[in-house]
Every structure is written in C-alpha cells, then in structure tokens.
Design an enzyme around this catalytic site. Structure first.
Site, PDB file in Angstrom:
ATOM      1  N   ASP A   1      -4.374   6.162   1.606  1.00 54.35           N
ATOM      2  CA  ASP A   1      -3.539   5.400   2.537  1.00 54.35           C
ATOM      3  C   ASP A   1      -3.649   3.928   2.159  1.00 54.35           C
ATOM      4  O   ASP A   1      -4.752   3.390   2.051  1.00 54.35           O
ATOM      5  CB  ASP A   1      -3.995   5.616   3.981  1.00 54.35           C
ATOM      6  CG  ASP A   1      -3.083   4.900   4.968  1.00 54.35           C
ATOM      7  OD1 ASP A   1      -2.045   5.472   5.329  1.00 54.35           O
ATOM      8  OD2 ASP A   1      -3.426   3.768   5.363  1.00 54.35           O
ATOM      9  N   LEU A   2      -2.492   3.278   1.948  1.00 54.34           N
ATOM     10  CA  LEU A   2      -2.489   1.896   1.500  1.00 54.34           C
ATOM     11  C   LEU A   2      -2.817   0.954   2.653  1.00 54.34           C
ATOM     12  O   LEU A   2      -2.333   1.137   3.776  1.00 54.34           O
ATOM     13  CB  LEU A   2      -1.122   1.529   0.918  1.00 54.34           C
ATOM     14  CG  LEU A   2      -0.617   2.392  -0.246  1.00 54.34           C
ATOM     15  CD1 LEU A   2       0.704   1.853  -0.775  1.00 54.34           C
ATOM     16  CD2 LEU A   2      -1.644   2.467  -1.364  1.00 54.34           C
TER      17      LEU A   2
ATOM     18  N   ASP B   1       3.200   5.265   3.482  1.00 56.13           N
ATOM     19  CA  ASP B   1       2.339   4.800   2.400  1.00 56.13           C
ATOM     20  C   ASP B   1       1.152   5.733   2.200  1.00 56.13           C
ATOM     21  O   ASP B   1       0.065   5.298   1.816  1.00 56.13           O
ATOM     22  CB  ASP B   1       1.857   3.370   2.685  1.00 56.13           C
ATOM     23  CG  ASP B   1       1.110   3.263   4.014  1.00 56.13           C
ATOM     24  OD1 ASP B   1       1.126   4.246   4.776  1.00 56.13           O
ATOM     25  OD2 ASP B   1       0.519   2.198   4.285  1.00 56.13           O
TER      26      ASP B   1
END
Length: 498
Positions: free
Chosen positions: A341-342, A384
C-alpha cells in the site's frame, strides 16, 4: 454552372456554340481547381494531383480541337489520347494519397475489397470491351493505347472503392468525389458500349456528363471539410455494408467468369483462369484477416476481463483465481503473498492532479514487474494497493526489501521529483490453517497495516526526539501482536488488531 454550360454539348454536339461553351466551362473548372489547391492549408499534394488530372484532360481537349481544326479528322489515335489517358492515373493517385492520409496504416482490408471488385470489373472490361476491339487486329499503337481507357476506369474504380470503404471521416468532399467518379465511370462505360453497339451514334453528346463529373471533382477540392482532416478518428472497427456486397458479388463472379469467355482460345482461358486464381487468393486472404481480427478482439476482451486497464497488471478477480489454483496445486505449502500500500500517494494526486497519480501507479507497476520473476504474479487490487505472489518462501524477506527500495526511488513527472513510501505485509500460505485466497489477502492486508502503524509510530518518535527545548513525550509502547491462530479462518478487517 457546368450543368448549364454543358447543355449545348448535349443538344447540339459538334457545333461552334457547344465547343465554345464546353471549352470555357472546362477552363473555369480547371482554374477553380488550382485556386482551391492554392487556398488549401493541408493536403496540397493529393489536391494538386487531382487538379493536375483535370488539367491534362483539358489539355487533351484543347489539343484535339486544334488538331481537328488544322488537319480535319484525327483517326483512331492522336496526341490528345496521351493526355486523356494520363489523367486517369493522376486522379487515382491523388485519391489514394488522400485516403492514405485519412487512415494511415489502416487500408489493408479496404484495399483487398477494392482489388476483389476491381478484378471482376477488369475481367469484364477485358472480355466485353477490349477483346472485341483487338480480335482480328494487329497490335498497333492505336489498339494498345485504346486498351488503357477501360483500365483507367478500373484504376478510378479502385480509388473510389478505397475512398468509400477506408476508415475515417466520409463526410464533406467525399460525396463530391464519389459522385464525380461515378459519373466519370458510368460515362466512359456508356460511351464505349454505345460506340460498339451503335457506331453511327454521335457520342459527343455524353461529353456533358464528363463536364459535370469534372465540376464535382473541382467542388470537392474547394470543400473545407476534407475527407482527410488531421487527426480524424478512424472508425475501422465498423464494417461498411458495401464490403459485404462487394465480396458477395466477387464470390458470385467466380463461377461466372469461367463460363463467359468471348474468346475461347489460349488467351481467353489464360485471362479467365488468372482472374479466378487472383480473386480466390484475395478472398482467402480477406477471410484470414477477418478471422485473425476476431481472434485479436476476443483475446483483447479476455485480457481486459482479467487485467487492470491502467497498469496492465492482474486484477482482483484474476488474482483470486490464481491464488485458488496455486493453493490447490500445493496443498502442503503454497504461495507467499506481499501486500503493498503506497504512502503519500493521495498528496501527490491532490497536488499535481490525476495525471500524476496515474503516472505514479503505472511506474510502480513497472518497477514491481522488474523486481519479480516471470512466474510471479503482480496484481493491482484497486487504488494504490498492489499484491505480489511468489512461490519463493525462503526469499520473501529479500523480495520485500527489493520491492520497498524500488518503490521508494524518485520518479520524474513533468520536471517534478515525486517520491512515495510503501507499507508491506507478508504472509505465507504455509503459516495458515486451511488457507484460501480470501484469508491470504485478509492476513496480508492486516500485516500491511501493522507495518504502516509501526512506521508511523517510528516517524512520530523521531520527530519528538528532534524537538529541542521542549518536553519530550514518550510514545506508548508498541503493541506486540501475537501470531494469528493457525485454525483461524475468519477475514480480518482493515485496521483491526487481534
């Protein structure tokens, strides 16, 4: 104007009035065509070729009038015929160049369809117009030059077919061009047939039709809605109904051409056989192209159903299918899943826009593929969030380090230096009791959020330690999470701490 000034030619052909009005009208048409070329801002080359075709036809008419006035009858061949024959390839080349600019690289199917019909038309012309003329005659220059007239019409037929069938904008000047070509083609055929059937008939009356056709071509050059505007959207995916008609006629003509031979000798049989073979090859190639196009369309639909449109990575549905297959194949072990997960992606999206966000996502996807093996699965769950699935359990820690390093590297977007961080949760199917795809994803998602909280807490501690002159607040001890029980099968929600 051409219709009005062509009336004397139709009513009193050969008269001085008809000659003057015809010549004056033709000169006005040619002058108007070149003015249109000069006024155009694009497509000057094909427009010049078409205006040049009208010019050489006018030159042929003027030369014919001069020779007739000076020497009387011209006979079967004169210098004017050279100009008249030259106009056909010039006009055809102009049309083909125009169509190529309208639909660059997308003319293969239209060309095959046009060649199929042109083969039929060419053979019919050969058998019913050319062979009767050359039967029993020696191959004199007059006979050879006369053969070029019907095949000039075949050239125009091919160019007109491309104009109609090629993808792209068919409005505006296309209607004028198609009308002009149709009138020219029909006029030449009618003149040739009537000259053969009724030799005493004065076919000069039909020159009024050719004058009208030339005026339509000149009008097309003036029309600003060119059939080849820059950036025109090609609509080659839509099958034009005329293609089905053309191919159907070509298929029917296959057996007919073998039976209708005006000249049943070696030459006639050779022409009929060659035309049949050529037509068969064209239709076969066309059929193969249609089948391959259908296969590509089916493959593209299947790919879109299993892959993310933006990044090209495997989507959520396909990821579940692959995880299920891998778990069934390795019942004693199974794959290792990295859930990414960004961090900081939303800030980039808000500051630089969705274009920058899409760039970051595609760049991260490219880097993840670069750091993984061909046998590994890289997926985008949405937003993301990314997932990497591998069967290399022993190298999971090294892979996580490489993935984190790759994602953190600076990205350049429109001279802006962008960076994002990433939180990663790792889980192996071997560490779970009776795992399935949902449990793998949920557990990895939970581990990812633990990593996110741990990194957030570490950042808060560093910020507090660096706050000199202020009271240092001691962060609460990190929550130590016990491993998930091996028999637990329920899905862990995002953000929950067991």
């Amino acid at each position: 104007m051409a219709a009005v000034m062509g009336v004397p030619t139709l009513v009193v052909p050969g008269s001085l009035t008809a000659q003057l009005t015809y010549t004056l009208a033709f000169c006005v048409i040619v002058g108007s065509a070149w003015l249109a070329v000069r006024a155009s801002t694009d497509s000057r080359w094909p427009r010049s070729l078409m205006a040049g075709a009208l010019t050489v036809w006018l030159a042929g008419d003027l030369l014919s009038s001069v020779l007739t006035w000076r020497f009387g009858g011209l006979g079967a061949l004169s210098a004017a015929d050279v100009f008249w024959v030259l106009g056909y390839p010039l006009l055809a080349c102009g049309l083909i160049v125009m169509v190529r600019r309208r639909a660059p690289g997308r003319l293969r199917e239209a060309t095959l369809d046009g060649l199929a019909m042109a083969t039929v038309v060419g053979v019919l012309f050969w058998q019913f117009l050319v062979l009767p003329e050359i039967s029993g005659s020696t191959m004199s220059p007059a006979v050879v030059l006369g053969v070029f007239y019907p095949f000039g019409d075949v050239l125009l037929f091919v160019a007109g077919t491309l104009l109609v069938l090629a993808p792209g904008n068919r409005h505006g000047s296309t209607g004028y061009l198609v009308s002009g070509l149709a009138i020219t083609f029909a006029g030449d055929v009618v003149i040739a047939v009537l000259a053969a059937v009724l030799p005493d008939l004065d076919t000069g009356r039909l020159d009024a039709l050719l004058l009208l056709a030339n005026s339509m071509i000149a009008a097309a050059l003036w029309d600003r809605s060119s059939p080849c505007p820059a950036g025109a959207r090609a609509d080659g995916e839509r099958l034009h109904p005329a293609r089905l008609v053309f191919l159907g006629i070509a298929l029917i003509a296959l057996p007919v051409l073998t039976q209708t031979r005006v000249r049943d000798d070696l030459l006639g049989r050779t022409v009929s056989l060659s035309a049949t073979v050529l037509l068969t090859i064209i239709i076969l190639v066309r059929f193969v192209l249609v089948v391959r196009s259908q296969e590509r369309a089916t493959s593209a639909l299947a790919h879109r159903a299993t892959h993310d449109d933006l990044t090209g990575l495997v989507n959520r549905q396909e990821l579940h299918a692959r995880l299920t297959a891998a778990l069934q194949q390795h019942r004693d072990g199974g794959p290792t899943l990295h859930f990414l997960d960004l961090n900081g992606f939303k800030a980039i999206n808000d500051r630089y826009g969705h274009a920058a966000g899409d760039f970051v996502l595609t760049e991260v996807a490219r880097r993840l593929r670069r750091e993984t093996r061909a046998a590994d699965t890289v997926a985008r769950l949405g937003g993301d969030e990314f997932v990497v699935v591998t069967d290399d359990t022993a190298g999971a820690a090294d892979l996580s380090h490489r993935l984190r390093t790759a994602v953190r590297a600076t990205m350049t977007f429109r001279e802006h230096q962008l960076t994002v961080d990433v939180s990663i949760g790792v889980v192996s199917a071997a560490d779970l009791h009776r795992p399935d795809s949902d449990l793998l994803l949920a557990t990895a998602d939970d581990q990812m959020y633990r990593d996110k909280r741990r990194r957030r807490d570490d950042t808060a501690d560093e910020a507090t330690d660096g706050n000199s002159g202020r009271l240092r607040l001691t962060a609460p001890p990190a929550v130590v999470s016990t491993p998930r029980p091996a028999r637990m099968e329920t899905t862990v929600g995002r953000g929950s701490v067991p």
